[in-house]
Design an enzyme around this catalytic site. Structure first.
Site, PDB file in Angstrom:
ATOM      1  CB  ALA A   9      -0.929  -0.001   1.218  1.00  0.00           C
ATOM      2  CG  LEU A  34      -3.062   0.160   5.956  1.00  0.00           C
ATOM      3  CD1 LEU A  34      -4.578   0.183   6.112  1.00  0.00           C
ATOM      4  CD2 LEU A  34      -2.686   0.673   4.553  1.00  0.00           C
ATOM      5  CB  THR A 117      17.758   1.031  -0.383  1.00  0.00           C
ATOM      6  OG1 THR A 117      18.415   2.281  -0.584  1.00  0.00           O
ATOM      7  CG2 THR A 117      18.113   0.547   1.018  1.00  0.00           C
ATOM      8  CG  ASP A 118      20.887   3.801  -3.809  1.00  0.00           C
ATOM      9  OD1 ASP A 118      20.205   3.975  -2.783  1.00  0.00           O
ATOM     10  OD2 ASP A 118      20.992   4.648  -4.715  1.00  0.00           O
ATOM     11  CD  GLU A 119      19.325   5.851   1.472  1.00  0.00           C
ATOM     12  OE1 GLU A 119      19.652   6.041   2.655  1.00  0.00           O
ATOM     13  OE2 GLU A 119      18.351   6.415   0.941  1.00  0.00           O
ATOM     14  CE1 TYR A 141      14.992   2.599   4.403  1.00  0.00           C
ATOM     15  CE2 TYR A 141      16.784   3.761   3.310  1.00  0.00           C
ATOM     16  CZ  TYR A 141      15.668   2.943   3.251  1.00  0.00           C
ATOM     17  OH  TYR A 141      15.225   2.457   2.039  1.00  0.00           O
ATOM     18  CE  LYS A 145      15.251  -1.815   2.844  1.00  0.00           C
ATOM     19  NZ  LYS A 145      13.942  -2.508   2.627  1.00  0.00           N
ATOM     20  CG  ASN A 170      17.443   8.455  -3.963  1.00  0.00           C
ATOM     21  OD1 ASN A 170      18.422   7.829  -3.560  1.00  0.00           O
ATOM     22  ND2 ASN A 170      16.838   9.387  -3.255  1.00  0.00           N
ATOM     23  CG  LEU A 181      14.657  16.333  -3.006  1.00  0.00           C
ATOM     24  CD1 LEU A 181      15.185  17.359  -2.014  1.00  0.00           C
ATOM     25  CD2 LEU A 181      15.758  15.986  -4.000  1.00  0.00           C
ATOM     26  CG  ASN A 240      19.529  16.177  -3.259  1.00  0.00           C
ATOM     27  OD1 ASN A 240      19.264  15.274  -4.059  1.00  0.00           O
ATOM     28  ND2 ASN A 240      19.760  15.944  -1.975  1.00  0.00           N
TER      29      ASN A 240
HETATM   30  N1  LIG Z   1      11.703   5.209  -2.077  1.00  0.00           N
HETATM   31  C1  LIG Z   1      12.889   4.939  -2.575  1.00  0.00           C
HETATM   32  O1  LIG Z   1      13.528   5.792  -3.201  1.00  0.00           O
HETATM   33  C2  LIG Z   1      13.463   3.534  -2.453  1.00  0.00           C
HETATM   34  C3  LIG Z   1      14.591   3.212  -3.225  1.00  0.00           C
HETATM   35  C4  LIG Z   1      15.098   1.920  -3.149  1.00  0.00           C
HETATM   36  C5  LIG Z   1      14.496   0.986  -2.326  1.00  0.00           C
HETATM   37  N2  LIG Z   1      13.419   1.331  -1.579  1.00  0.00           N
HETATM   38  C6  LIG Z   1      12.812   0.287  -0.751  1.00  0.00           C
HETATM   39  O2  LIG Z   1      11.556  -0.016  -1.343  1.00  0.00           O
HETATM   40  C7  LIG Z   1      10.613  -0.399  -0.337  1.00  0.00           C
HETATM   41  C8  LIG Z   1       9.355   0.449  -0.450  1.00  0.00           C
HETATM   42  O3  LIG Z   1       9.706   1.828  -0.321  1.00  0.00           O
HETATM   43  P1  LIG Z   1       8.615   2.986  -0.499  1.00  0.00           P
HETATM   44  O4  LIG Z   1       9.346   4.220  -0.838  1.00  0.00           O
HETATM   45  O5  LIG Z   1       7.516   2.496  -1.334  1.00  0.00           O
HETATM   46  O6  LIG Z   1       8.113   3.096   1.011  1.00  0.00           O
HETATM   47  P2  LIG Z   1       6.779   3.701   1.656  1.00  0.00           P
HETATM   48  O7  LIG Z   1       7.227   4.312   2.929  1.00  0.00           O
HETATM   49  O8  LIG Z   1       6.023   4.526   0.666  1.00  0.00           O
HETATM   50  O9  LIG Z   1       5.889   2.399   1.930  1.00  0.00           O
HETATM   51  C9  LIG Z   1       6.199   1.445   2.904  1.00  0.00           C
HETATM   52  C10 LIG Z   1       4.979   0.566   3.084  1.00  0.00           C
HETATM   53  O10 LIG Z   1       5.294  -0.457   4.035  1.00  0.00           O
HETATM   54  C11 LIG Z   1       4.227  -0.529   4.987  1.00  0.00           C
HETATM   55  N3  LIG Z   1       4.820  -1.016   6.255  1.00  0.00           N
HETATM   56  C12 LIG Z   1       5.728  -0.385   7.047  1.00  0.00           C
HETATM   57  N4  LIG Z   1       6.044  -1.159   8.101  1.00  0.00           N
HETATM   58  C13 LIG Z   1       5.320  -2.309   7.973  1.00  0.00           C
HETATM   59  C14 LIG Z   1       5.236  -3.497   8.744  1.00  0.00           C
HETATM   60  N5  LIG Z   1       5.940  -3.654   9.862  1.00  0.00           N
HETATM   61  N6  LIG Z   1       4.406  -4.488   8.311  1.00  0.00           N
HETATM   62  C15 LIG Z   1       3.666  -4.332   7.169  1.00  0.00           C
HETATM   63  N7  LIG Z   1       3.705  -3.210   6.416  1.00  0.00           N
HETATM   64  C16 LIG Z   1       4.527  -2.222   6.804  1.00  0.00           C
HETATM   65  C17 LIG Z   1       3.680   0.893   5.087  1.00  0.00           C
HETATM   66  O11 LIG Z   1       2.374   0.942   5.624  1.00  0.00           O
HETATM   67  C18 LIG Z   1       3.749   1.320   3.621  1.00  0.00           C
HETATM   68  O12 LIG Z   1       2.596   0.924   2.924  1.00  0.00           O
HETATM   69  C19 LIG Z   1      11.347  -0.249   0.998  1.00  0.00           C
HETATM   70  O13 LIG Z   1      11.797  -1.513   1.400  1.00  0.00           O
HETATM   71  C20 LIG Z   1      12.510   0.668   0.681  1.00  0.00           C
HETATM   72  O14 LIG Z   1      13.596   0.414   1.532  1.00  0.00           O
HETATM   73  C21 LIG Z   1      12.880   2.583  -1.621  1.00  0.00           C
END
Ligand SMILES: NC(=O)c1ccc[n+]([C@@H]2O[C@H](COP(=O)([O-])OP(=O)(O)OC[C@H]3O[C@@H](n4cnc5c(N)ncnc54)[C@H](O)[C@@H]3O)[C@@H](O)[C@H]2O)c1
Length: 329
Positions: A9, A34, A117-119, A141, A145, A170, A181, A240
């Site tokens: 979600a 959620l 993630t790349d981080e 964070y 991860k 990102n 950002l 940025n």
């Molecule tokens: N956003 C980025 O730029 C990026 C880049 C690379 C990787 N990621 C990775 O991709 C994944 C998704 O990132 P995003 O940006 O969509 O995040 P987001 O914060 O938009 O969404 C995270 C989702 O996980 C759910 N969630 C959180 N804790 C939970 C739990 N304990 N149990 C069940 N659901 C839970 C939240 O309700 C939310 O729906 C993450 O694992 C993140 O590390 C993100």
């Protein structure tokens, strides 16, 4: 294929679910806690089953996994600034939650893909990280991860679970929570609020359009070799400050809104991924940053109903704590 998508979600998860149902005809069960970042309406237009629950809850996880052919785990706390202020939820979700999912996947004998993630590699001045670069995370964070990635790898080596890891750079695009950002700057620009840039704004990110990442994850799930990690990097890098300047141009905001603020502690300078390994599987990013940013700004301009409830809710308190200033009503 029947997929269990944890964290479906949220921003990337909902884009992934939409793509799987629309383009592959998959049956999808979404398990999501959620948190502030997860929203049912992100999936309003997509057929799916929804389970409201946490990945750290073994009973909920076992029931949700029944009949699944594969599990894709997006569930995470994702904002570095929040991990600095309050790391607890990051440890619970990334360490405990990932472990609970892995145990259930092992019991069910189901293929498991961890979205990472790349981080986890930390910052790099020049060149790009490959999948064999050492993990040197900098924030709570990225450290949690990275811990989750190591745990996932251990389940392949120790138990033979069919695991895969996708490390994305990102992401940006529709439905991203406005603490990040690009949506933060777009919404502030549209409201005439200051555009707070950390430090000198010269932090470089490797921008990846969310639909490209969603396709990349599906591609690795179908074609990746078990036990392997795959970098999925964007086609362009951009500091940025330049991202914010482009947003000012695209929204027609007043350039004097740009404001430099105190840098984030331990802020990584540059992320960059080498993605040859996933390209060798046949994936390519399709969206270049210039066009993707334009589409993204247009999406936020056209979808006020998506972000207005967020901007007028708890997000205001978060923003005030983080930036020490208020945003317009
Ligand atoms: N956003 C980025 O730029 C990026 C880049 C690379 C990787 N990621 C990775 O991709 C994944 C998704 O990132 P995003 O940006 O969509 O995040 P987001 O914060 O938009 O969404 C995270 C989702 O996980 C759910 N969630 C959180 N804790 C939970 C739990 N304990 N149990 C069940 N659901 C839970 C939240 O309700 C939310 O729906 C993450 O694992 C993140 O590390 C993100």
């Amino acid at each position: 294929m029947r997929l269990l998508v944890c964290g479906g979600a949220g921003f990337i998860g909902s884009n992934f679910v939409r793509e799987r149902v629309r383009d592959h005809g998959d049956a999808v069960v979404v398990l999501d806690k959620l948190t502030y970042a997860g929203r049912r309406e992100n999936l309003r237009d997509v057929e799916h089953e929804f389970v409201h629950g946490a990945i750290e809850d073994p009973e909920v996880v076992t029931a949700a996994m029944e009949g699944a052919d594969a599990v894709v785990n997006f569930a995470a706390e994702t904002h570095v600034d929040r991990s600095i202020a309050e790391p607890d939820a990051f440890v619970t979700t990334h360490a405990l939650g990932t472990w609970v999912l892995l145990e259930a996947a092992r019991a069910a004998g189901v293929r498991y893909l961890q979205v990472s993630t790349d981080e986890v590699y930390g910052s790099i001045e020049e060149g790009s990280f490959t999948e064999s670069s050492p993990l040197q995370p900098s924030s709570p964070y990225s450290a949690t991860k990275a811990g989750a990635d190591l745990l996932v790898a251990s389940y392949f080596h120790t138990y033979g679970l069919q695991t895969l890891i996708c490390r994305g750079s990102n992401n940006y695009g529709p439905r991203q929570y406005p603490e990040k950002l690009i949506p933060l700057m777009v919404l502030n620009a549209l409201h005439g609020d200051p555009l707070p840039v950390y430090g000198d704004g010269m932090q470089v990110r490797n921008w990846l359009y969310v639909e490209d990442f969603a396709r990349g994850i599906g591609h690795v799930l179908a074609h990746g070799a078990p036990g392997e990690a795959y970098n999925v990097g964007g086609p362009d890098e951009c500091p940025n400050i330049e991202v914010v300047q482009r947003i000012i141009e695209l929204t027609g905001a007043d350039p004097s809104l740009l404001t430099f603020v105190k840098d984030r502690p331990g802020h990584d300078r540059r992320y960059s991924l080498a993605s040859e390994k996933v390209r060798a599987l046949g994936w390519e990013a399709q969206v270049r940053f210039a066009g993707g940013l334009e589409q993204t700004v247009a999406w936020y301009q056209d979808n006020r109903a998506w972000w207005e409830p967020i901007r007028s809710g708890d997000y205001r308190a978060y923003y005030e704590r983080q930036y020490g200033s208020r945003i317009a009503d």
